[in-house]
Design an enzyme around this catalytic site. Structure first.
Site, PDB file in Angstrom:
ATOM      1  N   CYS A   1       2.025  -5.629  -9.567  1.00 23.53           N
ATOM      2  CA  CYS A   1       2.861  -4.755 -10.396  1.00 23.53           C
ATOM      3  C   CYS A   1       3.850  -3.963  -9.546  1.00 23.53           C
ATOM      4  O   CYS A   1       4.599  -3.156 -10.052  1.00 23.53           O
ATOM      5  CB  CYS A   1       1.985  -3.788 -11.182  1.00 23.53           C
ATOM      6  SG  CYS A   1       0.993  -2.700 -10.144  1.00 23.53           S
ATOM      7  N   GLY A   2       3.838  -4.173  -8.237  1.00 21.40           N
ATOM      8  CA  GLY A   2       4.783  -3.449  -7.389  1.00 21.40           C
ATOM      9  C   GLY A   2       4.148  -3.124  -6.063  1.00 21.40           C
ATOM     10  O   GLY A   2       3.012  -3.491  -5.790  1.00 21.40           O
TER      11      GLY A   2
END
Length: 276
Positions: free
Chosen positions: A121-122
Site C-alpha cells: 500500500c506504499g
C-alpha cells in the site's frame, strides 16, 4: 456449467476516433458531439536490465521524462551517468531501457535492498521514511526573479500549453529564461511527470537550471520540492498555494518559492520575509 470469465483486453490505439471521443450531454435537449482527450500510456523503466518502475505518462517527450525521472529521483547524479537510453513499444505499453554507470547502478540496487520490506500500500519503515524525507544538499541561494518576468505569466503559460489547448487534463512545467521568455514547456497527465520531463529537457537545451526559473501549473507538493532541489533549480513558481511543509523545506534548502495567485501580486514564501 459456469461461463468462463470474460477476458478484458486493451483496445488498440488505432481504435481512437480521429475527431475525438463521442459524448452526449446530460441535458434537455441532449446534444451529441466529440472531444479530444488527453492520451496516456504505461511506461516501464529498467536500468541495466533491472526493472525499476512503471509509470502512467503522457506519451510525448518520453526521452526527456526518463532522464528527468532518473535525475530527480536521485537514481543518478548527472546526465553523464546515462550511457544509453532506448525507447521501445507504442500505443498503451512502452518500455525504456537505460544503461547507467556502474557506480549509479550499485547505488540503485542498494536502495532497492533497503526498501525490500515495503508494503503493497506504499512505503513503510525507517528506510521508507528516509526516502519520503530525504537528506538533500541545500542550494547556494539565488536572487529572486524580477517581478516583471511574472507579469502576464498565466496568460503566457496558457499560450505555451499546446496539449492542454487540444485536450485539457494535463499539467505543465515550464522554464522561463533570464530574459523572462518561456524557453521550454513540457506537459503530462502527472504533475511530477511534467517536471521530470522539463528537468530532462534542460541539459539537451544547454540551459543551466539556475539561469532562470521553473513554473509548475499544479499544486506544489513536497515531491516537487525534492525534484527541484536535486535538479539545482534556483526558483520555483507555482500557480496553486504551497503547503506549510513545502515552504519549510524550500526555506531549509534555499530554494526560492513563489506562489502566483489568480488576482493578486506574487507571494514569496521562500526565502522567509525579514519579519517572519
Amino acid at each position: 456449467m459456469p461461463r468462463p470469465a470474460t477476458r478484458c483486453s486493451v483496445p488498440p490505439a488505432t481504435a481512437r476516433a480521429a475527431d475525438g471521443y463521442a459524448y452526449t450531454e446530460l441535458a434537455e435537449p441532449a446534444r451529441t458531439a466529440a472531444a479530444a482527450l488527453a492520451e496516456e500510456c504505461a511506461l516501464a523503466i529498467s536500468y541495466n536490465s533491472l526493472s525499476q518502475a512503471v509509470m502512467m505518462v503522457t506519451p510525448q517527450d518520453l526521452h526527456d521524462f526518463v532522464i528527468g525521472f532518473s535525475l530527480s529521483s536521485g537514481l543518478i547524479d548527472s546526465v553523464d551517468d546515462i550511457y544509453d537510453l532506448q525507447l521501445h513499444g507504442d500505443g498503451v505499453a512502452r518500455h525504456a531501457e537505460v544503461q547507467i554507470a556502474s557506480r549509479a547502478f550499485w547505488a540503485l540496487k542498494r536502495q532497492r535492498r533497503q526498501l525490500a520490506g515495503s508494503s503493497g500500500c506504499g512505503l513503510c519503515g525507517v528506510e521508507a521514511l528516509e526516502q519520503a524525507l530525504p537528506a538533500l544538499t541545500a542550494l547556494p541561494g539565488s536572487p529572486l526573479p524580477p517581478a516583471a518576468h511574472l507579469l502576464g505569466l498565466r496568460e503566457r503559460i496558457a499560450d505555451a500549453q499546446t496539449l492542454a489547448r487540444h485536450s485539457g487534463a494535463v499539467h505543465a512545467a515550464l522554464f522561463v529564461d533570464g530574459s523572462g521568455a518561456i524557453a521550454l514547456c513540457r506537459e503530462d497527465i502527472g504533475r511530477h511527470n511534467a517536471l521530470d520531463k522539463l528537468i530532462g529537457a534542460l541539459p539537451g537545451a544547454g540551459t543551466a537550471p539556475a539561469a532562470g526559473f521553473v513554473v509548475v501549473t499544479s499544486r506544489c507538493s513536497l515531491e516537487l520540492i525534492h525534484k527541484a532541489v536535486r535538479a539545482r533549480i534556483a526558483s520555483l513558481v507555482c500557480l496553486s498555494a504551497p503547503t506549510a511543509l513545502t515552504v519549510q523545506w524550500a526555506r531549509a534548502h534555499r530554494l526560492n518559492l513563489i506562489h502566483l495567485p489568480h488576482h493578486s501580486a506574487p507571494r514569496v514564501y521562500s526565502p522567509a520575509p525579514a519579519h517572519s
